[in-house]
Design a protein around this motif. Structure first.
Motif, PDB file in Angstrom:
ATOM      1  N   THR A 154      31.742  57.734   8.093  1.00  0.00           N
ATOM      2  CA  THR A 154      31.305  56.796   7.055  1.00  0.00           C
ATOM      3  C   THR A 154      30.136  57.372   6.259  1.00  0.00           C
ATOM      4  O   THR A 154      30.052  57.165   5.052  1.00  0.00           O
ATOM      5  N   ASP A 155      29.256  58.098   6.937  1.00  0.00           N
ATOM      6  CA  ASP A 155      28.124  58.705   6.225  1.00  0.00           C
ATOM      7  C   ASP A 155      28.606  59.761   5.230  1.00  0.00           C
ATOM      8  O   ASP A 155      28.097  59.855   4.109  1.00  0.00           O
ATOM      9  N   GLU A 158      30.208  58.043   2.215  1.00  0.00           N
ATOM     10  CA  GLU A 158      29.184  57.438   1.356  1.00  0.00           C
ATOM     11  C   GLU A 158      28.527  58.497   0.470  1.00  0.00           C
ATOM     12  O   GLU A 158      28.328  58.281  -0.738  1.00  0.00           O
ATOM     13  N   LYS A 162      28.628  58.590  -3.644  1.00  0.00           N
ATOM     14  CA  LYS A 162      27.381  58.621  -4.434  1.00  0.00           C
ATOM     15  C   LYS A 162      27.360  59.810  -5.387  1.00  0.00           C
ATOM     16  O   LYS A 162      26.944  59.687  -6.539  1.00  0.00           O
ATOM     17  N   GLU A 208      33.817  50.319   1.158  1.00  0.00           N
ATOM     18  CA  GLU A 208      32.909  51.464   1.284  1.00  0.00           C
ATOM     19  C   GLU A 208      32.835  52.267  -0.013  1.00  0.00           C
ATOM     20  O   GLU A 208      32.005  53.167  -0.135  1.00  0.00           O
ATOM     21  N   ARG A 211      30.028  49.669  -1.985  1.00  0.00           N
ATOM     22  CA  ARG A 211      28.661  49.499  -1.471  1.00  0.00           C
ATOM     23  C   ARG A 211      27.664  50.529  -1.976  1.00  0.00           C
ATOM     24  O   ARG A 211      26.513  50.185  -2.242  1.00  0.00           O
ATOM     25  N   PRO A 212      28.060  51.810  -2.112  1.00  0.00           N
ATOM     26  CA  PRO A 212      27.051  52.798  -2.516  1.00  0.00           C
ATOM     27  C   PRO A 212      26.448  52.569  -3.908  1.00  0.00           C
ATOM     28  O   PRO A 212      25.397  53.114  -4.205  1.00  0.00           O
TER      29      PRO A 212
END
Lengths: 350, 350
Positions: A154-155, A158, A162, A208, A211-212
Motif C-alpha cells: 500500500t505504501d 501511494e 502521488k 487508494e 486518498r493521496p
C-alpha cells in the motif's frame, strides 16, 4: 455485485474508444467577476455560483438544519454529507482519470516487463492502440487494472499515485488532474464544513487512488474517503509488516453498493448527497429516505463550451434514470452552464 | 480469512462453558480518593490512573507528539489512535458481551419461532443448557449469530441493540453493559481527543453491535467504529429503500484482519494503538512499524479482585505472544491491579 462490477467495467470499456477519438479541448477560463448582488456570507462562500435556484436551495437547506430554532435543526454530529467524485467533484471525460493513470502506469512499467511487447492488452497499449487493447473486453480491463494496482505494498502504491498526480496532465486541457476539480464544488465542501458538516467522498473510484490527493485538494482526510477496493493481505517482508494489494476485487462502490458502503464506513445516514449519474441514484435515494430535512443534488453536465455536455446517452456518467427521478422528486439539478460562474479553479501554472 | 474466523468462533465456543459455571462476582467499588501528588492537567485528565510508569509513558508520548518544538511533533490530522474494544475498553468476561446479547435475543425471539423448541442449538439455549447448545461447534455458533444478527434491516437491528443495552444486565456484576467499561480508558480517550487525536475503535466485535452505544459511552461516532461485519443488500420494501443484513460474513476484524481494516477504513497508519490480547498484536505491530514516535499499549488483566485475571491460557482474550512481544519491544503493558485506581465508572444506579 458481479453485475454491478460488470456494468462498471463495460462503461469504462465502451468509453475507452473515445480516448482515441477527438476530445473537446475547451476548459475554464477562471473568472474574476464580482459577486452577485445578493448579500451575506452564504453568497461569499459560494462565490462561483450564480444567484439561481440551485444555490438558493443549498443555502436554504443549510440554514434550516443549522438554525437551533428551526424545526429542521440537525445536531452537528448527524450532519453527514456524501459526494460522488468522478463527474461530481472533478471531471470524468474523456475517460475516468484512474483509467488514464493505469494506461500511464503500463507505459512506465513496460521496461520492467519486456514480455508485454508480446502480450495483450499491454502490447496494444504500448503501440498506442487503445481500441485493440480493449478488444478482449472485461478480461483486458481487469488485466490492466491488476497489473497496475496490485502486487505491491500500500505504501508503494501511494507513492506511485502521488508521483503521477505531481506530473501527469489531462489529455485535452493540459492541466494537472488536481486542477480538473470543480471550483463551485470546492466551495460547497468548504461551506458545509464551515456549517458543521462532515464531508465524505463515496465514489466508484479506487479508495487508494483517491486518498493521496483528496486531503490537499478537497480538504477530505483519508478516513472520510470511501471507494472501490481490492483485497489486501497483512504479512512480513524482511521482518517489516506490510499490506500487499492483491489482484482480487473486495468491493465495488457503485450503484446499490453506495448505500452499503455508506453504512459500512459511516454507519449513519447522510442528510445531504451529491452525485452526477445513475451510479449515484441509490445513494441519493438512501439519503432522501431518512427522516427530517434532506438535500439531494445532481450535477448536470450541460456546458460543452467550458466542460462537457452529456447525460442520457453517455457511456461515462450516464444520467438518465437519475434525471427522471430528480425531476419527479424535486431534487436539485445543477445546470453547470447557467448555475456555475466558474467551472475550474484558477490554474497554478503561469 | 477462514482460519481467523474459525479461531474466533472456537474461542467463543470453548469459552461458552464458563457461562454455565461459577463466575467471579467481584467488581469495582468506585473510589473517591484524591488525585496523586503529581501535578498538571495530564494527571487531572487521567485521574483514575496511579502515578506509575504506564501513566507517565502515555503522557510523555502525548506531550512529545503535540509539542510543535519537539522533534517527534505530529500534525493533528495524523494523530490517529486505535482501540480494541473487548477487554480493552470494556470487559469481556465471562463471555464476549455480543454473544450474551445473541443468547438473550434467542430467548426473546423464541415466541415467534415455535419450531426452535425442537431445533438445535435453540432448544438447548431455551432450556438453559449452553453446553449442549454449543455441542455442534462452529455450526451451532453460526446458527445462533445469523438467527439473531441477519434477516432484518439495519434500522431494525440498531433498535434491537439499543433496547438490549437499555435493559440488559451483566450476569455477575448486575451492571448495565455500558457500565462495564474501564474508567481509566474513558479518560485516555478523552485525554487523547483533548490533544487533537482522532480516536477509533478497531474491534473483532460486530460493527453494528458497537455503533449504537459507542458514541454515548466512548464519545466515538459511528464513522470511527471499525469491526467485523456481515454482508448487506440494498433493496426496496414497500417502496422504501432499506439495507438488509444477510447471513453471510463480510469481514472478520481480528488478528491480521485489523491492519487490513485500518487501511480500509482509516487509510492512515495510527500513531497509537491499544489492545489487550493476541488478537490485537498485528494492529500494534502495524502501528509500531510506522516512522516517527509511536505508542503501543496492552492492557493486562491482572486484577482478580476488582475485575478478572487472565492472560496466556485464557480462552477469551488470550495474551501470550503479545505479552512476549510487548516485553521485548518495551511497549506499555498496563497492570490493571497496580496502574488503575478505579476500574469501572461510578454506577448510575442508586
Amino acid at each position: 455485485m458481479k453485475t454491478v462490477h460488470q456494468r462498471l467495467l463495460c462503461v469504462a470499456l465502451i468509453s475507452a474508444s473515445t480516448l482515441v477519438g477527438a476530445c473537446r479541448s475547451q476548459h475554464a477560463v477562471p473568472s474574476t467577476s464580482s459577486l452577485s448582488s445578493s448579500k451575506g456570507t452564504d453568497v461569499a462562500a459560494l462565490a462561483s455560483w450564480n444567484d439561481t435556484t440551485s444555490r438558493r436551495s443549498i443555502t436554504s437547506f443549510v440554514q434550516r438544519v443549522t438554525n437551533p430554532n428551526s424545526p429542521d435543526f440537525v445536531p452537528p454530529q448527524e450532519r453527514i454529507a456524501v459526494f460522488d467524485n468522478d463527474g461530481t467533484l472533478w471531471a470524468e471525460q474523456p475517460l475516468y482519470f484512474q483509467f488514464l493513470f493505469a494506461i500511464d502506469r503500463v507505459k512506465a512499467m513496460a521496461p520492467q516487463h519486456p514480455e508485454w511487447t508480446q502480450q495483450e492488452p499491454f502490447a496494444s497499449i504500448l503501440r498506442g492502440d487503445m481500441k485493440a487493447a480493449l478488444a478482449d473486453g472485461e478480461h483486458a480491463l481487469l488485466k490492466i487494472m491488476f497489473a497496475t494496482h496490485a502486487g505491491m505494498t500500500t505504501d508503494e502504491f501511494e507513492a506511485t499515485v502521488k508521483q503521477w498526480f505531481a506530473n501527469a496532465k489531462h489529455p485535452t486541457t493540459g492541466r494537472p488532474y488536481t486542477e480538473m476539480v470543480y471550483q463551485p464544488m470546492l466551495e460547497v465542501l468548504a461551506y458545509l464544513r464551515t456549517n458543521g458538516f462532515k464531508t465524505f467522498i463515496v465514489s466508484g473510484g479506487g479508495i487508494e487512488f483517491m486518498r493521496p490527493f483528496a486531503e490537499a485538494t478537497y480538504g477530505i482526510p483519508p478516513e472520510q474517503v470511501v471507494g472501490s477496493s481490492g483485497k489486501q493481505q497483512f504479512e512480513f517482508r524482511n521482518g517489516v509488516p506490510v499490506l500487499i494489494k492483491s489482484a482480487e476485487i473486495d468491493f465495488i462502490d457503485d450503484k446499490e453498493g453506495k448505500p452499503v458502503a455508506i453504512q459500512k464506513h459511516i454507519g449513519r445516514r447522510p442528510i445531504a448527497a451529491f452525485g452526477n449519474s445513475d451510479g449515484d441514484l441509490a445513494m441519493l435515494q438512501w439519503t432522501a429516505a431518512g427522516s427530517g430535512a434532506r438535500m439531494c443534488v445532481f450535477v448536470h453536465h450541460t456546458d460543452a463550451q467550458r466542460e462537457w455536455a452529456y447525460d442520457r446517452d453517455s457511456k461515462i456518467g450516464r444520467f438518465d434514470k437519475g434525471l427522471d427521478e430528480a425531476q419527479s422528486n424535486r431534487w436539485v439539478v445543477v445546470n453547470m452552464q447557467s448555475d456555475w460562474r466558474d467551472i475550474f479553479p484558477p490554474s497554478s501554472r503561469p
